[in-house]
Design a protein around this motif. Sequence first.
Motif, short mmCIF file in Angstrom:
data_model
loop_
_atom_site.label_atom_id
_atom_site.label_comp_id
_atom_site.label_asym_id
_atom_site.label_seq_id
_atom_site.Cartn_x
_atom_site.Cartn_y
_atom_site.Cartn_z
N GLN A 91 0.84 -1.20 0.00
CA GLN A 91 0.00 0.00 0.00
C GLN A 91 0.87 1.26 0.00
O GLN A 91 1.86 1.35 0.72
CB GLN A 91 -0.92 -0.01 1.21
CG GLN A 91 -1.89 1.17 1.26
CD GLN A 91 -2.81 1.10 2.47
OE1 GLN A 91 -2.80 0.12 3.21
NE2 GLN A 91 -3.61 2.14 2.66
N GLN A 151 -1.90 -2.67 4.03
CA GLN A 151 -2.25 -3.79 3.17
C GLN A 151 -1.10 -4.09 2.20
O GLN A 151 -0.43 -3.18 1.72
CB GLN A 151 -3.52 -3.49 2.37
CG GLN A 151 -4.74 -3.22 3.23
CD GLN A 151 -5.98 -2.92 2.40
OE1 GLN A 151 -5.96 -3.02 1.17
NE2 GLN A 151 -7.05 -2.53 3.06
N GLN A 168 -0.02 -7.35 -0.90
CA GLN A 168 -0.53 -8.50 -1.66
C GLN A 168 0.61 -9.25 -2.30
O GLN A 168 1.68 -8.71 -2.59
CB GLN A 168 -1.51 -8.03 -2.74
CG GLN A 168 -2.75 -7.34 -2.21
CD GLN A 168 -3.64 -6.82 -3.34
OE1 GLN A 168 -3.26 -6.87 -4.50
NE2 GLN A 168 -4.80 -6.30 -2.99
N SER A 201 -3.62 -12.10 -0.09
CA SER A 201 -3.54 -10.69 0.31
C SER A 201 -3.58 -10.62 1.83
O SER A 201 -4.29 -11.39 2.48
CB SER A 201 -4.70 -9.89 -0.29
OG SER A 201 -5.94 -10.40 0.15
N VAL A 229 -3.41 -8.11 5.56
CA VAL A 229 -3.71 -6.84 6.23
C VAL A 229 -3.01 -6.87 7.58
O VAL A 229 -3.20 -7.80 8.37
CB VAL A 229 -5.23 -6.64 6.41
CG1 VAL A 229 -5.49 -5.37 7.19
CG2 VAL A 229 -5.93 -6.63 5.07
N CYS A 246 -4.05 -12.81 6.78
CA CYS A 246 -3.86 -13.08 5.36
C CYS A 246 -5.00 -13.94 4.85
O CYS A 246 -5.46 -14.87 5.54
CB CYS A 246 -2.53 -13.79 5.11
SG CYS A 246 -1.08 -12.79 5.52
#
Length: 256
Positions: free
Chosen positions: A33, A45, A47, A52, A54, A63
Amino acid sequence: MSTTLCQVMGFLVASLGVAGTIVATATDTWSTQDLYDNPVTAVFQYQGLWRSCVRQSSGFTECRPYFTILGLPAMFQAVRALMIVGIVLGILGLLVCIFALKCIRIGTMEDSAKANMTLTSGIMFIVAGLCAITGVSVFANMLVTNFWMSTTNMYQGMQNVQNRYTFGSALFVGWVAGGLALVGGIMMCLACRGLIPEESRYKAVSYNASGPNISYRTGPYKGYEPDPKTRKGPGYEEAPRSEEGRRSYPSKHDYV
């Protein structure tokens, strides 16, 4: 000695490249991010190719894997395929390269066989490096496109703008790993030439054909030629010569 050193160095460099490709593929930080406009946030965040994640300010990380395949973009799936192909080719190249090392003797394997195996492993490393570099570059191009699209929407004042993502650390690991695999493959191909025996380089012999001006004349077979001693036997009559045959030819003194 130089051939063995080049071969061993190529093997080590390619091994680092293949290991880096595996690490980059399994890492979740392909895109992170962008915090340029919001450096202080409670949620961060990032990926990867498979899930993905957080991460909250409290340190808790959650995840979630991608539960769909058909719902993902086609370019995203192409990146996955390229990285997997690069890993498979790299591992196969390492297995072939181990048996092709000149410092390792297996039975009565000749140097020509080791040269062929070295060339095969080098080509595998080169293709694996190109797959890794291509996959990472395609993903980076996707990130750049989405980043500028999100930036444009942000300056236009559109609401509910999605988070912008920038390059993650896995991209740089993938680029470096692909370059190492490529360099290792080139070194293995160069070492292949030194493993070829000297006598096999000059096996081909060229034969030059005879000149075009050479002519061949045929004559009677000597076995059927009559013996001159028995030619004037009893009952043998010599054929009379013709007038033309008895004519004498002028000598060189007649022209004086």
